[in-house]
Scaffold this motif. Structure first.
Motif, short mmCIF file in Angstrom:
data_model
loop_
_atom_site.label_atom_id
_atom_site.label_comp_id
_atom_site.label_asym_id
_atom_site.label_seq_id
_atom_site.Cartn_x
_atom_site.Cartn_y
_atom_site.Cartn_z
N ARG B 6 5.04 -23.44 -17.88
CA ARG B 6 4.14 -23.40 -16.72
C ARG B 6 4.52 -22.24 -15.80
O ARG B 6 3.66 -21.47 -15.35
N VAL B 7 5.81 -22.14 -15.52
CA VAL B 7 6.30 -21.05 -14.67
C VAL B 7 5.94 -19.70 -15.32
O VAL B 7 5.46 -18.79 -14.64
N PRO B 46 14.92 -20.45 -15.19
CA PRO B 46 15.45 -19.82 -13.98
C PRO B 46 15.84 -20.84 -12.91
O PRO B 46 15.29 -21.94 -12.85
N THR B 47 16.79 -20.45 -12.09
CA THR B 47 17.17 -21.28 -10.94
C THR B 47 16.13 -21.07 -9.83
O THR B 47 15.34 -20.10 -9.86
N VAL B 48 16.16 -21.94 -8.83
CA VAL B 48 15.22 -21.80 -7.72
C VAL B 48 15.44 -20.49 -6.96
O VAL B 48 14.49 -19.91 -6.42
N THR B 49 16.68 -20.00 -6.94
CA THR B 49 16.96 -18.73 -6.27
C THR B 49 16.29 -17.56 -6.99
O THR B 49 15.69 -16.68 -6.37
N GLU B 52 12.53 -17.78 -6.47
CA GLU B 52 12.17 -17.30 -5.14
C GLU B 52 12.14 -15.77 -5.11
O GLU B 52 11.24 -15.18 -4.52
N THR B 61 4.18 -17.64 -2.71
CA THR B 61 5.24 -18.60 -2.44
C THR B 61 5.78 -19.10 -3.79
O THR B 61 5.03 -19.16 -4.77
N SER B 62 7.05 -19.47 -3.81
CA SER B 62 7.64 -19.91 -5.07
C SER B 62 6.98 -21.19 -5.58
O SER B 62 6.94 -21.43 -6.79
N SER B 63 6.46 -22.00 -4.66
CA SER B 63 5.79 -23.24 -5.12
C SER B 63 4.58 -22.90 -6.01
O SER B 63 4.26 -23.66 -6.93
N LEU B 66 5.12 -22.90 -9.69
CA LEU B 66 5.28 -24.21 -10.34
C LEU B 66 3.97 -24.97 -10.42
O LEU B 66 3.93 -26.10 -10.92
N ASP B 67 2.90 -24.36 -9.90
CA ASP B 67 1.61 -25.06 -9.89
C ASP B 67 1.22 -25.57 -11.27
O ASP B 67 1.49 -24.92 -12.28
N GLU B 68 0.59 -26.73 -11.27
CA GLU B 68 0.07 -27.30 -12.51
C GLU B 68 -0.98 -26.37 -13.10
O GLU B 68 -1.70 -25.69 -12.36
#
Lengths: 77, 77
Positions: B6-7, B46-49, B52, B61-63, B66-68
């Motif tokens: 997804r990412v 990947p890590t959240v860092t 980002e 935005t990093s969110s 991750l969107d569906e």
């Protein structure tokens, strides 16, 4: 705000809204309680796979854990 | 759909919308091009860092990463 801190604050908020202890959530997400505690405190840097596991255990989407957080304005800022 | 896939798909879509090559985005995000390519292909975690850093380089935005994603319905499904 650092992304790890943001994730931690969102995670803690959702966990408390669900009325879950760190231990209960850690069990659900198949993580060690001390690791989950570190994520909440913003000192761990979880991968997207770990983030997804936590989100599933919380019943939210992982993107919610990365949501921006409004910081209280500082006096004089 | 696996979160890494997804990412990867979100990342590729935003990168192409911005008209950036993998090389250009990797440079902006201070990552190696082959690593970024692996994230796009969903083979890296990947890590959240890191997420980002990629999001900032993309101006999202990093969110959002991750969107569906709506998957096309399979015939007969």
């Amino acid at each position: 705000m650092d992304v790890r801190r943001r994730v931690g604050l969102n995670l803690k908020r959702f966990r408390q809204e669900k009325g879950l202890s760190q231990e209960a959530l850690a069990f659900e997400a198949k993580l060690h309680r001390t690791y989950l505690s570190g994520v909440e405190r913003g000192v761990r840097n979880p991968t997207v796979t770990v983030l997804e596991g936590i989100a599933v255990a919380l019943g939210v989407t992982s993107s919610k854990l990365l949501d921006e957080i409004e910081e209280p304005q500082q006096p004089g800022a």
